[in-house]
Motif scaffolding. Structure first.
Motif, short mmCIF file in Angstrom:
data_model
loop_
_atom_site.label_atom_id
_atom_site.label_comp_id
_atom_site.label_asym_id
_atom_site.label_seq_id
_atom_site.Cartn_x
_atom_site.Cartn_y
_atom_site.Cartn_z
N ALA A 83 0.84 -1.20 0.00
CA ALA A 83 0.00 0.00 0.00
C ALA A 83 0.87 1.25 0.00
CB ALA A 83 -0.91 0.00 1.22
N SER A 84 0.33 2.31 -0.57
CA SER A 84 1.03 3.59 -0.60
C SER A 84 0.03 4.72 -0.76
CB SER A 84 2.05 3.62 -1.74
OG SER A 84 1.38 3.47 -2.99
N GLY A 85 0.51 5.95 -0.57
CA GLY A 85 -0.31 7.10 -0.86
C GLY A 85 -0.80 7.90 0.33
N GLY A 86 -0.51 7.45 1.54
CA GLY A 86 -0.95 8.21 2.69
C GLY A 86 -0.15 9.50 2.84
N CYS B 199 -2.94 0.18 -3.71
CA CYS B 199 -2.52 -1.10 -3.15
C CYS B 199 -2.31 -2.08 -4.30
CB CYS B 199 -3.56 -1.64 -2.17
SG CYS B 199 -3.14 -3.23 -1.44
N VAL B 200 -1.11 -2.58 -4.41
CA VAL B 200 -0.75 -3.49 -5.49
C VAL B 200 -0.58 -4.90 -4.93
CG1 VAL B 200 0.91 -4.01 -7.30
CG2 VAL B 200 0.44 -1.64 -6.68
N LEU C 194 -6.16 -17.08 -0.29
CA LEU C 194 -5.46 -16.39 0.78
C LEU C 194 -6.18 -15.11 1.16
CD1 LEU C 194 -1.79 -16.67 -0.57
CD2 LEU C 194 -2.98 -18.23 1.00
N ASP C 195 -6.20 -14.81 2.44
CA ASP C 195 -6.70 -13.54 2.94
C ASP C 195 -5.48 -12.72 3.33
OD1 ASP C 195 -8.21 -12.37 5.97
OD2 ASP C 195 -8.49 -11.56 3.96
N LEU C 196 -5.16 -11.70 2.56
CA LEU C 196 -3.90 -10.98 2.71
C LEU C 196 -4.12 -9.53 3.13
CD1 LEU C 196 -2.08 -12.25 -0.50
CD2 LEU C 196 -1.81 -13.09 1.84
N TRP C 197 -3.17 -9.05 3.91
CA TRP C 197 -3.18 -7.65 4.36
C TRP C 197 -1.90 -6.97 3.91
CZ3 TRP C 197 -7.17 -5.30 6.96
CH2 TRP C 197 -8.20 -6.14 7.44
N GLY C 198 -2.05 -5.73 3.51
CA GLY C 198 -0.89 -4.91 3.24
C GLY C 198 -0.43 -4.21 4.51
N GLN C 199 0.74 -3.59 4.44
CA GLN C 199 1.17 -2.78 5.57
C GLN C 199 0.31 -1.52 5.60
OE1 GLN C 199 2.25 -2.20 2.67
NE2 GLN C 199 3.09 -0.16 2.52
#
Length: 120
Positions: free
Chosen positions: A5-8, A21-22, A107-112
């Motif tokens: 994830a990015s953009g904050g 989020c890629v 899969l259930d995946l989470w980004g940072q």
């Protein structure tokens, strides 16, 4: 397979940010992509989601201000956030249901998380 994830960032009330989020890795299919957020001292909540057929869902507090969109070719989900308010402040996380190549594992995946801070 992982999410990035990015953009904050820091923005004044009324401003805009776009989160990205890629999903990368050996992917067969992504059946849903979602954004959650967690404010200090509060539970994580789902902000918006998009499923394979393009249907979207939002929590009431962001309807009309946030837009979730997906670029399937790039395995990317975006969250366009307009008219930001101080109460939108928090760490934003992307989450995805991903089916892998080969074994076809779901899969259930989470980004940072990515921090969004809205100043008044």
């Amino acid at each position: 397979v992982q999410l990035q994830a990015s953009g904050g960032g820091l923005v004044q009330a009324g401003g805009s940010l776009r989160l990205s989020c890629v999903v990368s890795g050996s992917i067969s299919n992504i059946n849903r992509m979602e954004w959650f957020r967690q404010a200090p001292g509060k539970q994580r909540e789902r902000v918006a989601g998009i499923v394979g057929n393009g249907n979207t869902v939002y929590i009431d507090s962001v309807k009309g201000r946030f837009t979730i969109a997906r670029d399937s070719a790039q395995n990317t989900v975006y969250l366009q956030m307009n008219s930001l308010k101080p109460e939108d402040t928090g760490v934003y996380y992307c989450n995805a249901g991903v089916i892998t190549l080969g074994p076809g594992q779901l899969l259930d995946l989470w980004g940072q998380g990515t921090q969004v801070t809205v100043s008044s």
